[in-house]
Design an enzyme around this catalytic site. Structure first.
Site, PDB file in Angstrom:
ATOM      1  N   ASP A 118      -5.167  -4.402   8.497  1.00 49.44           N
ATOM      2  CA  ASP A 118      -5.426  -3.813   7.039  1.00 49.44           C
ATOM      3  C   ASP A 118      -4.531  -4.644   5.973  1.00 49.44           C
ATOM      4  O   ASP A 118      -4.848  -4.730   4.759  1.00 49.44           O
ATOM      5  CB  ASP A 118      -5.077  -2.602   6.949  1.00 49.44           C
ATOM      6  CG  ASP A 118      -6.123  -1.540   7.479  1.00 49.44           C
ATOM      7  OD1 ASP A 118      -7.434  -2.016   7.675  1.00 49.44           O
ATOM      8  OD2 ASP A 118      -5.969  -0.581   8.138  1.00 49.44           O
TER       9      ASP A 118
HETATM   10  C1  BGC Z   1      -1.802   1.007   7.452  1.00 50.32           C
HETATM   11  C2  BGC Z   1      -3.264   1.028   7.173  1.00 50.32           C
HETATM   12  C3  BGC Z   1      -3.753   1.148   5.694  1.00 50.32           C
HETATM   13  C4  BGC Z   1      -2.782   0.409   4.761  1.00 50.32           C
HETATM   14  C5  BGC Z   1      -2.894   0.889   3.497  1.00 50.32           C
HETATM   15  C6  BGC Z   1      -1.194   0.037   6.403  1.00 50.32           C
HETATM   16  O1  BGC Z   1       0.248   0.006   6.616  1.00 50.32           O
HETATM   17  O2  BGC Z   1      -1.587   0.402   8.618  1.00 50.32           O
HETATM   18  O3  BGC Z   1      -4.063   1.412   7.911  1.00 50.32           O
HETATM   19  O4  BGC Z   1      -4.963   0.808   5.486  1.00 50.32           O
HETATM   20  O5  BGC Z   1      -1.394   0.464   5.271  1.00 50.32           O
HETATM   21  O6  BGC Z   1      -1.725   0.695   2.560  1.00 50.32           O
HETATM   22  C1  NOJ Z   2      -3.888   1.450  10.883  1.00 48.79           C
HETATM   23  C2  NOJ Z   2      -5.182   1.729  10.653  1.00 48.79           C
HETATM   24  O1  NOJ Z   2      -5.623   2.893  10.910  1.00 48.79           O
HETATM   25  C3  NOJ Z   2      -5.821   0.757  11.510  1.00 48.79           C
HETATM   26  O2  NOJ Z   2      -7.348   0.616  11.399  1.00 48.79           O
HETATM   27  C4  NOJ Z   2      -5.404  -0.693  11.423  1.00 48.79           C
HETATM   28  O3  NOJ Z   2      -6.059  -1.679  12.325  1.00 48.79           O
HETATM   29  C5  NOJ Z   2      -3.737  -0.857  11.724  1.00 48.79           C
HETATM   30  N1  NOJ Z   2      -3.147   0.022  10.549  1.00 48.79           N
HETATM   31  C6  NOJ Z   2      -3.300  -2.255  11.565  1.00 48.79           C
HETATM   32  O4  NOJ Z   2      -3.211  -2.621  10.086  1.00 48.79           O
END
Ligand code: BGC
Ligand code: NOJ
Length: 817
Positions: A486
Site C-alpha cells: 500500500d
Molecule cells: C498499511 C496499509 C495502509 C497504509 C495507510 C500501511 O502502512 O500497511 O495497509 O493502507 O499504511 O497509511
Molecule cells: C496492510 C494491508 O491491510 C494490506 O492489504 C497490505 O497489503 C499491507 N498492509 C502491505 O502494505
C-alpha cells in the site's frame, strides 16, 4: 522472558501476570456481536460495524493504556477496601492472577483479601449479547459482606461522532432503567431502532447511569467515588456521559461461592422509525426474553459448552502432529483461529485498528479467507459474493467497504491494481476446497452499476481483464495507486503533509508498473484458465493462457535485475528494487511471488532470487521487506519512505510476505530453509522473547521491527493481518504438503530431513483423511508411494470420497520406486 504459557489441551493461552508489555487481547463473538477483550478486561464491543454500532466506549491513545473495559469492582463492606479482580482499573497487588484467552472466550481471575473472583466473558453462538459470568468465593474463615459494582461506559453508537462531536453528544445521551435492566437508548427517539441493555442476575442495591455520579469529578476508573463510599445514587443520565453500573450486595459464608451474571446486549426492534414523540421507549419484549434466558447459570454454562464445541468442530477440519510443538499449537489452534477472526473483522477493530477507519479491505478479505475456508466454507462463499458485489464494471474494485452497508468506501476509492486478482485467487481456493462449482453461476450486481448483474464467473473474467487493460510500456501491469504494498505509491507524489498518500490525487498512471502484479496475475489466471477449461469456455481459456505467456515473457525481459527480480518501474520509467538503486535495491515481494507463479524455476533465476533473499533480507527475527531501507525521503515512491528505516513498509519484517518466501522455497524443494523461515516468525517460538517481541505470543503481528530500526525484533499490529492465513497455507499446504486442488487433496510434502514422521487429519469434501507421512530416508521432497485404506494409489491426489467416513492414508516419502 515469558508472561504465560500455552495450555494446548484446553486451547488456551494462560497469562500469569497482568502487566504484559502491551494489552494482550482476544476476540469475543464473531458474526454479528464482536468484542475485543484484553488480559485485564479492557476493550469494547460492537454490533457488526465497529464504527456505526459501537456499544461501549474505548479511548485509543489513552494513558495509561487500555483503561476502558468490562469492569466489576468488589468492595469489602467491613473496611471499604475495593479492588478489580481483573487488575485494571484499580491495579491492586492481586494474588493468583490469571487470564485464560480461549477460542471466543476469556476467563480472568484473581484473589484479594481472601476473596476469589473469576469472570468468564463470552458471546453465545447466534446471540447479540455478551455474558460476564462471575464466580465469587469466600476463602476466609469468617463471613464476608461484599458489594459488586459492574461498569461499562456507553458509546453513542457512531464511534467517530462519539469521539469528536461533543456539542451534540453532551445533549443526546439517554438511559433508562426498567425493572433492573439498564437500557442505553441514545437516539432511539428518532432514527434508531436499536438499543443496548445491561442486565444483572441479582437484585440491585442501586445503580448509576451518570458517569460523573459514579466516578466523581476529576476521578478515574481506578477510584470511582461511588465504590469508595459504598453508595450509589440511582442517577439517570440525560445528555452527558451515559454509563451502566449495577450495585449488588453479597453476603458469603466461609467457603461459600456465588455466581453473578451480567449481560450486555444489543437489540433491534421491528417497529417503524422514525417514531416521533411518544414512541421513544424501546420495545423490550424480545430483549427481555433473551435476558431472562441468559441470566441463568445453567443456560450460560451450556452456551459456553456449545461455543467450545463449535470451535472444536471447526478446528477438527485440519489437525496436525509434527515433531515441533510450536508448529502444532499454531496450526491446530491459534493460526486457524486468528485467520477466522481476521476473516470476521477484516481490518476494522483491534488495538491498532480503531474501528473507525478501514472496514473490510478487498484484498485483505480475499486473503483472510485462505486460512479459514476449510472451516467455514459457507461464510467464505457468502463473503466472495459480497466482495464481487463491490467490484466495478471495469473489473476493478473498491479497496474497502463498510460491512453494514456493503458500500464501497469512496474516500479511499479504487485503483489498487492488484485488488481484483485476489478475488480470483480466493474463489479458486474456495473451489479447490469445496468443489462447489455452483458459486460461479451466482448472479452478482456491480458496485458502480447495480442494474448490471452477471455470474461470478464473469466477474472473475473481468478481474483478469482489468489487469490486461492496464499494461505499461514494458508489458507489465500498471500499478495504479499501489499494489499489495500500500505504501509504494508510484503515482502519488504528495508533498503536502496534510494529505494522506492513500487518498492524494494520482497522476495518469500510464507508466509505473509492478512486477508483483505480474506474478500475482500468473498465479490467479493459471487457476482461472483451468476454471474456464472445466466450464467449457475454451475461448477464455485460450485468451488467458496466451496472456499468461505474454506476462511471463514480460517478466523475463523486463522484470529481472540480474541477481533477483525487480520490484517495479516508477512513474518516470526508472527501476525500483534494482541493484542500480542507492537504497531499496531488493524487495521481498517479487522474489517470492515470481517463483510461486513458477517463474524462474527452470532457469535458476528463482534460486538466485531466493539466495539473495537469504543473503540480504533474512534476519533472526524474520525476512525484511526491503534493503537497504530508505534513509532519504523519496516522495516519488509515495508513503514508503515516510516510515523511519526498519519500520512498516520501509524495511521491517512485514510478516505477511514471509510465508510467500516459505512457499517459494518449497517450490524449489529447499525444505530446511522453508521450515526455518516459518519458525522465525512463529509467535509461539518467539514466546520466550516476549519482552522483545512484546505482542501476543499466540497470534501473528503485521510487522516486526527490522534490523535498521532501533528495536529490532519488536512486533506491532497483532491480530488483523494476512500473515495468519498465509502462514497457515504455507505450513499446511506447502511444507506438510496437504493441498486442495480442483481434483482433490494433493500430497506433496517438503519437510526437513529430520522430520521423519508426522500426521495430518484433514476433513475434505465430505470425508476425513487420516494421513500419516513417513520419511524413512530423510528426504526433503518426493513421494515414493501412497496407500489409501491399504491400497496403493496412482499419482499423488487422494480420491474424493464424500462418504462421511474416515480413510487411512499412508504416505512414504523418498525416490519413486
Ligand atoms: C498499511 C496499509 C495502509 C497504509 C495507510 C500501511 O502502512 O500497511 O495497509 O493502507 O499504511 O497509511
Ligand atoms: C496492510 C494491508 O491491510 C494490506 O492489504 C497490505 O497489503 C499491507 N498492509 C502491505 O502494505
Amino acid at each position: 522472558m515469558r508472561y504465560g504459557h500455552f495450555d494446548d489441551r484446553r486451547r488456551e493461552y494462560v497469562i500469569v501476570r497482568p502487566d504484559t508489555p502491551l494489552p494482550w487481547i482476544n476476540y469475543l463473538g464473531g458474526d454479528a456481536f464482536v468484542g475485543i477483550i484484553s488480559n485485564t478486561a479492557g476493550g469494547y464491543s460492537f454490533y457488526r460495524d465497529a464504527r456505526l454500532r459501537r456499544l461501549t466506549r474505548y479511548r485509543y491513545n489513552d494513558v495509561p493504556v487500555d483503561g476502558n473495559g468490562r469492569y466489576v469492582y468488589v468492595r469489602d463492606e467491613e473496611d471499604g477496601t475495593y479492588w478489580s479482580p481483573t487488575w485494571q482499573p484499580t491495579r491492586r497487588d492481586l494474588q493468583g492472577y490469571s487470564c485464560r484467552h480461549g477460542l471466543g472466550y476469556t476467563v480472568i481471575g484473581a484473589s484479594y483479601v481472601g476473596i476469589d473472583a473469576e469472570t468468564t466473558y463470552f458471546v453465545p453462538l447466534d446471540e447479540t449479547l455478551e455474558i460476564w459470568s462471575m464466580r465469587l468465593t469466600n476463602c476466609r474463615d469468617e463471613p464476608a459482606r461484599l458489594s459488586l459494582y459492574s461498569a461499562v461506559e456507553f458509546c453513542l453508537w457512531n464511534a467517530l461522532e462519539d469521539a469528536t462531536n461533543f456539542q451534540r453528544n453532551l445533549n443526546i445521551g439517554e438511559v433508562a432503567v426498567e425493572a433492573g435492566v439498564i437500557v442505553h437508548k441514545t437516539e432511539y427517539r428518532e432514527r434508531r431502532n436499536h438499543f443496548a441493555t445491561f442486565a444483572c442476575s441479582e437484585p440491585l442495591a442501586g445503580f448509576e447511569t451518570q458517569r460523573d455520579a459514579f466516578l466523581g469529578p476529576y476521578r478515574g476508573w481506578n477510584e470511582p467515588v461511588a465504590v469508595a463510599r459504598g453508595e450509589t445514587s440511582n442517577s439517570l443520565e440525560v445528555g452527558g456521559f451515559p454509563v451502566g453500573v449495577h450495585h449488588v450486595r453479597l453476603d458469603l459464608w466461609p467457603g461459600a461461592s456465588k455466581r453473578v451474571i451480567f449481560l450486555l446486549g444489543y437489540h433491534e426492534d421491528r417497529r417503524e422509525t422514525p417514531r416521533g414523540p411518544g414512541g421513544e421507549s424501546p420495545d423490550m419484549d424480545g430483549a427481555r426474553r433473551t435476558i431472562e434466558r441468559y441470566l441463568r447459570a445453567d443456560v450460560v454454562d451450556e452456551a459456553l459448552e456449545r461455543l467450545r464445541a463449535n470451535w472444536d468442530r471447526r478446528l477438527s477440519a485440519l489437525q496436525v502432529a509434527t515433531p515441533e510443538p510450536d508448529v502444532d499449537r499454531m496450526i491446530n489452534t491459534w493460526t486457524a483461529y486468528q485467520s477466522a477472526v481476521a476473516f470476521n473483522v477484516s481490518r476494522s477493530a483491534s488495538r491498532y485498528e480503531s474501528g473507525i477507519g478501514r472496514g473490510i479491505g478487498f484484498r485483505d478479505a480475499n486473503q483472510d479467507l485462505l486460512g479459514s475456508v476449510h472451516m467455514i466454507p459457507e461464510k467464505a462463499r457468502a463473503r466472495i459474493l459480497d466482495l464481487a458485489s463491490t467490484q466495478l464494471v471495469s473489473g476493478g474494485a473498491y479497496h474497502q467497504y463498510q460491512p453494514l452497508t456493503r458500500q464501497g468506501n469512496d474516500t479511499i476509492g479504487t485503483g489498487f491494481n492488484d485488488d481484483p486478482l485476489w478475488l480470483i485467487h480466493a474463489t479458486a481456493a474456495y473451489l479447490k476446497e469445496t468443489g462447489d462449482w455452483s458459486v460461479l453461476d451466482e448472479s452478482v450486481a456491480y458496485g458502480d452499476d447495480r442494474r448490471t448483474s452477471e455470474p461470478l464467473y464473469d466477474h472473475l473474467i473481468r478481474a483478469a481483464g482489468y489487469t490486461l487493460d492496464r499494461l505499461g510500456p514494458h508489458g507489465l501491469p500498471l500499478i495504479g495507486r499501489a499494489d499489495w504494498n500500500d505504501c509504494l505509491n508510484l503515482n502519488s507524489h504528495s508533498r503536502d503533509p496534510d494529505e494522506p498518500f492513500q487518498t492524494a490525487p494520482i497522476r495518469d498512471g500510464d507508466t509505473a508498473e509492478s512486477v508483483f502484479i505480474a506474478g500475482l496475475f500468473c498465479i490467479a489466471c493459471d487457476d482461472l484458465a483451468e476454471i474456464a477449461r472445466r466450464r467449457g469456455d475454451a475461448a477464455a481459456e485460450r485468451r488467458l493462457r496466451t496472456a499468461i505467456g505474454a506476462m511471463r515473457a514480460a517478466v523475463d525481459r523486463h522484470g529481472w535485475d540480474g541477481g533477483w527480480f525487480l520490484r517495479a518501474y516508477d512513474a518516470a520509467g526508472e527501476k525500483v528494487g534494482s541493484h542500480e538503486n542507492g537504497e531499496g535495491q531488493i524487495f521481498i515481494e517479487p522474489q517470492a511471488i515470481c517463483p510461486m507463479a513458477g517463474i524462474g524455476l527452470e532457469d535458476g533465476r528463482a534460486t538466485s532470487a531466493l539466495d539473495a533473499v537469504e543473503r540480504r533480507l533474512a534476519t533472526e527475527h524474520g525476512i525484511l521487506l526491503l534493503q537497504p531501507a530508505y534513509t532519504k525521503y523519496r516522495p516519488d515512491l509515495g508513503e514508503i519512505s515516510s516510515y523511519p528505516p526498519g519500520y512498516k513498509e520501509n524495511g521491517s519484517v512485514f510478516c505477511h510476505t514471509n510465508p510467500w518466501v516459505v512457499i517459494a522455497e518449497c517450490r524449489l524443494g529447499r525444505a530446511d530453509r522453508a521450515w526455518d523461515y516459518a519458525l522465525r516468525i512463529n509467535p509461539a517460538k518467539r514466546e520466550r522473547i516476549s519482552e522483545i517481541h512484546r505482542c501476543e505470543p499466540y497470534v501473528y503481528a503485521q510487522t516486526i521491527v527490522g534490523r535498521d530500526g532501533r528495536d529490532h525484533g519488536r512486533a506491532r499490529n497483532s491480530w488483523l493481518t494476512g500473515t495468519a492465513s498465509w502462514a497457515y497455507v504455507a505450513m499446511t499446504q506447502w511444507i506438510l504438503g496437504v493441498r486442495p486442488t480442483f481434483d482433490g487433496l494433493e500430497i506433496d510434502p517438503c519437510v526437513p530431513a529430520d522430520v521423519r514422521e508426522y500426521r495430518v487429519v484433514r476433513r475434505f469434501r465430505g470425508a476425513t483423511y487420516d494421513i500419516r507421512v513417513e520419511n524413512p530416508d530423510g528426504v526433503a521432497r518426493g513421494v515414493r508411494g501412497i496407500r489409501v485404506d491399504g491400497e496403493e494409489i496412482d499419482g499423488s491426489v487422494l480420491p474424493v470420497f464424500d462418504d462421511r467416513a474416515t480413510h487411512r492414508v499412508t504416505v512414504t516419502l523418498g525416490a519413486p520406486s
